[in-house]
Design an enzyme around this catalytic site. Structure first.
Site, PDB file in Angstrom:
ATOM      1  N   LYS A 123       0.775  -1.231  -0.160  1.00 41.54           N
ATOM      2  CA  LYS A 123       0.144  -0.059   0.040  1.00 41.54           C
ATOM      3  C   LYS A 123       0.841   1.254   0.007  1.00 41.54           C
ATOM      4  O   LYS A 123       0.476   2.044  -0.675  1.00 41.54           O
ATOM      5  CB  LYS A 123      -1.086  -0.028   1.269  1.00 41.54           C
ATOM      6  CG  LYS A 123      -2.188  -0.856   1.043  1.00 41.54           C
ATOM      7  CD  LYS A 123      -3.152  -0.733   2.261  1.00 41.54           C
ATOM      8  CE  LYS A 123      -2.478  -1.470   3.488  1.00 41.54           C
ATOM      9  NZ  LYS A 123      -3.413  -1.518   4.601  1.00 41.54           N
ATOM     10  N   GLY A 154       6.262  -1.868  10.903  1.00 41.13           N
ATOM     11  CA  GLY A 154       7.513  -1.247  10.148  1.00 41.13           C
ATOM     12  C   GLY A 154       7.361  -1.298   8.797  1.00 41.13           C
ATOM     13  O   GLY A 154       8.601  -0.812   7.858  1.00 41.13           O
ATOM     14  N   TRP A 175      19.056   9.515   3.875  1.00 33.29           N
ATOM     15  CA  TRP A 175      17.814   9.438   4.511  1.00 33.29           C
ATOM     16  C   TRP A 175      18.057   9.121   6.070  1.00 33.29           C
ATOM     17  O   TRP A 175      18.892   8.073   6.570  1.00 33.29           O
ATOM     18  CB  TRP A 175      17.268   8.392   3.658  1.00 33.29           C
ATOM     19  CG  TRP A 175      15.793   8.007   4.382  1.00 33.29           C
ATOM     20  CD1 TRP A 175      14.789   8.958   5.014  1.00 33.29           C
ATOM     21  CD2 TRP A 175      15.364   6.795   4.918  1.00 33.29           C
ATOM     22  NE1 TRP A 175      13.734   8.116   5.717  1.00 33.29           N
ATOM     23  CE2 TRP A 175      14.337   6.719   5.415  1.00 33.29           C
ATOM     24  CE3 TRP A 175      15.728   5.271   4.529  1.00 33.29           C
ATOM     25  CZ2 TRP A 175      13.401   5.590   5.654  1.00 33.29           C
ATOM     26  CZ3 TRP A 175      15.282   4.039   4.727  1.00 33.29           C
ATOM     27  CH2 TRP A 175      13.908   4.158   5.592  1.00 33.29           C
ATOM     28  N   ASP A 243      -0.238   5.692  10.665  1.00 30.89           N
ATOM     29  CA  ASP A 243      -0.951   4.367  10.272  1.00 30.89           C
ATOM     30  C   ASP A 243      -1.645   3.746  11.424  1.00 30.89           C
ATOM     31  O   ASP A 243      -1.809   2.651  11.489  1.00 30.89           O
ATOM     32  CB  ASP A 243       0.080   3.284   9.790  1.00 30.89           C
ATOM     33  CG  ASP A 243      -0.677   2.331   8.839  1.00 30.89           C
ATOM     34  OD1 ASP A 243      -1.795   2.683   8.060  1.00 30.89           O
ATOM     35  OD2 ASP A 243      -0.154   1.163   8.730  1.00 30.89           O
ATOM     36  N   LYS A 283      -3.531   7.480   7.569  1.00 30.80           N
ATOM     37  CA  LYS A 283      -4.805   6.390   7.413  1.00 30.80           C
ATOM     38  C   LYS A 283      -6.068   6.840   8.290  1.00 30.80           C
ATOM     39  O   LYS A 283      -5.872   7.005   9.261  1.00 30.80           O
ATOM     40  CB  LYS A 283      -4.166   5.048   7.894  1.00 30.80           C
ATOM     41  CG  LYS A 283      -5.296   4.050   7.498  1.00 30.80           C
ATOM     42  CD  LYS A 283      -4.659   2.594   7.961  1.00 30.80           C
ATOM     43  CE  LYS A 283      -4.518   2.149   9.215  1.00 30.80           C
ATOM     44  NZ  LYS A 283      -4.137   0.701   9.397  1.00 30.80           N
TER      45      LYS A 283
END
Length: 783
Positions: A123, A154, A175, A243, A283
């Site tokens: 997703k 995770g 990152w 989420d 979400k």
């Protein structure tokens, strides 16, 4: 209102023809393409009327329902109610087989070697490939910082890692990330709210923030402010994902209202942490309640673009959607409101008052929001109704057509998102700062609550008492089995353990536990059964634990039999004296001598020495289990005394209430480092709680490393207790604190320790429930 065609990562990318899809007929081709285009984007009026309301009226007025949105809610729930008599496992199997995107996860796992390749991974990778989520400034500067809220296990993080390391635009990006979730190792976190899958967490613990209370609860105001400090070294935060959700299966018709406060907390955190120009992914579920209207309006006032997206890889029959917010542009304007949100931050934010009054929401926004809600309502209702029809009967032609679409949908996912292979060496769990993390076993029980039967059957289960619920559960037959003499004989820790990093051990202190709801070393459903039984049993005077009679059909090992095992394990025949007699090994027994004294003459190779054991009667019937602070301190005393007074080859018998907490588990770990063999047996007096820990073949080599740590730990525990005594004496309110951990989870989760502790705790809980059920039955029958 736009349908979101302009939000894709590359213009026209999703419209390129696919060689795979071209083989389908026109109708199926359209169906596959529409799977990847379930998105609606709000269109802001050029007049600028969508602006952040004045904070004076925020969180002051009761919420008011919007009739048209509530009509959608009633309509959807009416359709969902048709599922109430469906067995959940059977229904899930059916909907998995009809899910057009059902083959994507397995295909990606095979084609890309993705780390934690779950549906959540697919997703988020789809979101990354469909929206310009990573800020252009971060890509140009080569520095990207991201924060992931409610992130367990995770998969969003590993998907982003895969994307960064395989995309031509991001592969050289520097990152950094940080994550938050309910701590799967904190014993006070509810098992039905905590994701216990720790495959990534256990291997990347330094990047996870659980707060000073060690719970990881993002709905705590203190936790929010501490998280801001934790990520303070990030120059710019380019992306926040959230989420989070709760287990709402017992109230599926109120899912949106139940998670409203969590969503507002997540949004508050994102608005606080994000830098201008950055992105936010949240979400959500249905968007019918006043809380959702206010939240979506706030996001539209703060971001240049807000879209509601249903990934193809999100099952079409559920309510899940993702709010994609791009280019945070009003951080200064939102600060006054943000300050008020932080002051009112907590688990009841969206329950008592509305974020905004109805009059503060422009009609132009409401009109678009109703269109968005109607669109996703229609998609979900059509899917549920189709699944119901196919559940009753599915023709061979329908099955063949579905299988054809499922296969091509998986290939279309790979093509659209340009999913590439990644080597295991580039996974996050293979690049940790602590090499010991990489050996962590991922095989521990996840402890998630199993949903069995239909909704109606589960609702009926709630009307039963605890004993009846256990009897009908998948644990029922096993719990009713009688204990046999072989209990524990096949469960052994072979030592001494040498592969450990004592220098890296550290103490974690948090709020004192009030109940142990969750354990990394036990199956969660089993612990929930025991807690429920203890709570309901202690309400009845006849169920005081000390009065629970032993089961006359259970066979436990007698003292003589256990001592014989100790003698064998200690290899006592080694080391003859000059006169030819056998050298005796000392065996420290932390138990009352009466239970063992009669056997002393039968153990020629053992010299028994009796010591006072930790008091079990005080806590044996408590839902604190081995988390009670005084019990832990007494248990530590026993371990310290043993390590200081045993000689090479000696043995130890130590009664153990359980090892559900990290502190008790760590003490067992210390014994594992100090003895050739650690196992357990049922105690010889069957009215006792717990097991007898059997440690044989003392090896003092590790003691020099362990003793200073345990001595400091003992002093720390004493200091905490003394501090609270002094506070009590002053009349001030007491905030009780407790040591929650002193051996890192990376150490406790590797090797065979987890399997050993899970087996031992299961044995203990099974026996306790067995006795409680028998006592309840005797009470009910009057015998």
């Amino acid at each position: 209102m736009s349908q979101g065609q302009g939000t894709k990562r590359k213009a026209g990318r999703l419209q390129q023809p696919s060689a795979a899809v071209a083989a389908l007929d026109a109708e199926m081709e359209t169906e596959v393409r529409e799977l990847f285009n379930k998105v609606r984007t709000y269109a802001k009026p050029s007049s600028g009327e969508w602006c952040i309301p004045h904070p004076v009226d925020a969180l002051r007025h009761p919420p008011q329902e919007y009739s048209r949105l509530q009509a959608l809610k009633v309509s959807l729930n009416a359709v969902k109610n048709q599922l109430s008599d469906k067995d959940l496992a059977v229904w899930h199997h059916h909907t998995n087989s009809t899910n057009r995107a059902g083959k994507i996860t397995a295909t990606v796992r095979s084609a890309a070697n993705a780390e934690i390749c779950t549906q959540a991974w697919c997703k988020f990778y789809e979101i990354l490939g469909s929206f310009s989520l990573l800020p252009e400034e971060a890509l140009q500067s080569g520095e990207l910082n991201t924060i992931h809220l409610c992130e367990a296990p995770g998969a969003f993080i590993t998907a982003l890692n895969h994307y960064i390391k395989t995309s031509e635009h991001t592969r050289f990006c520097d990152w950094s990330w940080a994550a938050n979730t309910l701590n799967p190792y904190h014993e006070g976190n509810g098992g039905n709210m905590t994701i216990a899958d720790d495959r990534l967490i256990a291997n990347t613990l330094p990047w996870w923030f659980f707060g000073s209370d060690n719970t990881g609860d993002i709905m705590s105001q203190e936790h929010l402010l501490e998280l801001q400090t934790f990520v303070g070294n990030m120059r710019r935060v380019g992306l926040v994902t959230a989420d989070g959700s709760f287990d709402c299966q017992e109230k599926p018709d109120e899912q949106e209202a139940l998670v409203a406060s969590l969503h507002l907390c997540e949004t508050t955190a994102a608005l606080l942490l994000l830098s201008p120009g950055s992105s936010f992914v949240l979400k959500m579920f249905t968007l019918y309640e006043h809380s959702s209207v206010c939240l979506l309006y706030l996001l539209n006032c703060c971001f240049r673009s807000v879209s509601v997206f249903k990934p193809a890889t999100s099952k079409a029959g559920n309510s899940e959607v993702y709010i994609i917010c791009l280019q945070y542009e009003n951080k200064e304007a939102v600060r006054p409101l943000l300050s008020k949100l932080i002051r009112n931050y907590g688990p009841n934010m969206a329950k008592r008052t509305a974020l905004f009054k109805n009059s503060q929401i422009p009609p132009s926004f409401l009109e678009q929001h109703e269109q968005v809600s109607s669109y996703f309502h229609k998609l979900q209702v059509e899917t549920i109704q189709e699944n119901l029809r196919m559940f009753e009967a599915m023709s061979a032609a329908q099955r063949q057509r579905l299988d054809h679409i499922r296969e091509f949908t998986a290939q279309e996912y790979l093509r659209r998102l340009q999913v590439s292979w990644i080597s295991r060496s580039r996974w996050l769990s293979r690049n940790t700062v602590n090499p010991a993390c990489c050996s962590v076993s991922a095989g521990r029980p996840l402890g998630q609550r199993k949903q069995l039967g239909s909704f109606n059957e589960r609702r009926e289960m709630q009307t039963l008492n605890w004993r009846e619920r256990i009897e009908k559960s998948h644990h029922g037959l096993w719990i009713q089995q009688h204990c046999d003499e072989a209990s524990g004989t096949g469960c052994v820790l072979a030592g001494p353990l040498t592969d450990c990093h004592v220098d890296s051990w550290y103490v974690v202190v948090g709020a004192a536990l009030t109940v142990v709801r969750n354990s990394p070393f036990c199956e969660g459903g089993l612990l929930s059964h025991l807690n429920e039984a203890l709570v309901q049993s202690t309400d009845k005077s006849e169920f005081v634990w000390a009065g629970v009679p032993p089961c006359r059909f259970c066979c436990t090992r007698g003292a003589a039999s256990i001592l014989l095992d100790v003698a064998k394990l200690s290899n006592c025949t080694v080391g003859d004296r000059e006169d030819g007699s056998k050298e005796k090994r000392k065996c420290l027994v932390f138990d009352r001598g009466a239970a063992w004294g009669a056997c002393e003459d039968q153990t020629e190779d053992l010299l028994l020495e009796f010591c006072v054991a930790p008091s079990l009667s005080r806590v044996s019937g408590s839902t604190l289990h081995d988390g009670e602070r005084t019990y832990q301190r007494e248990l530590l005393d026993c371990v310290l005394f043993s390590l200081q007074n045993l000689n090479p080859g000696d043995a130890l018998l130590l009664p153990l209430l359980s090892a559900l907490t990290r502190v008790t588990a760590a003490l067992v770990f210390c014994l594992h480092m100090s003895f050739h063999t650690v196992t357990f047996r049922s105690p010889p007096h069957t009215d006792s709680s717990g097991v007898m820990l059997v440690c044989a073949g003392f090896c003092p080599e590790a003691v020099a490393r362990i003793l200073p740590v345990l001595t400091d730990l003992h002093g720390h525990m004493a200091q905490l207790a003394k501090g609270e005594e002094n506070t009590c004496g002053s009349g001030s309110p007491v905030c009780q604190r407790q040591i929650l951990q002193f051996v890192p989870m990376e150490e406790l989760l590797k090797g065979g320790l987890t399997d050993f502790l899970c087996a031992m705790n299961s044995t203990i809980i099974q026996q306790k429930l067995h006795l409680l059920m028998q006592a309840e039955h005797m009470c009910a029958s009057g015998t």
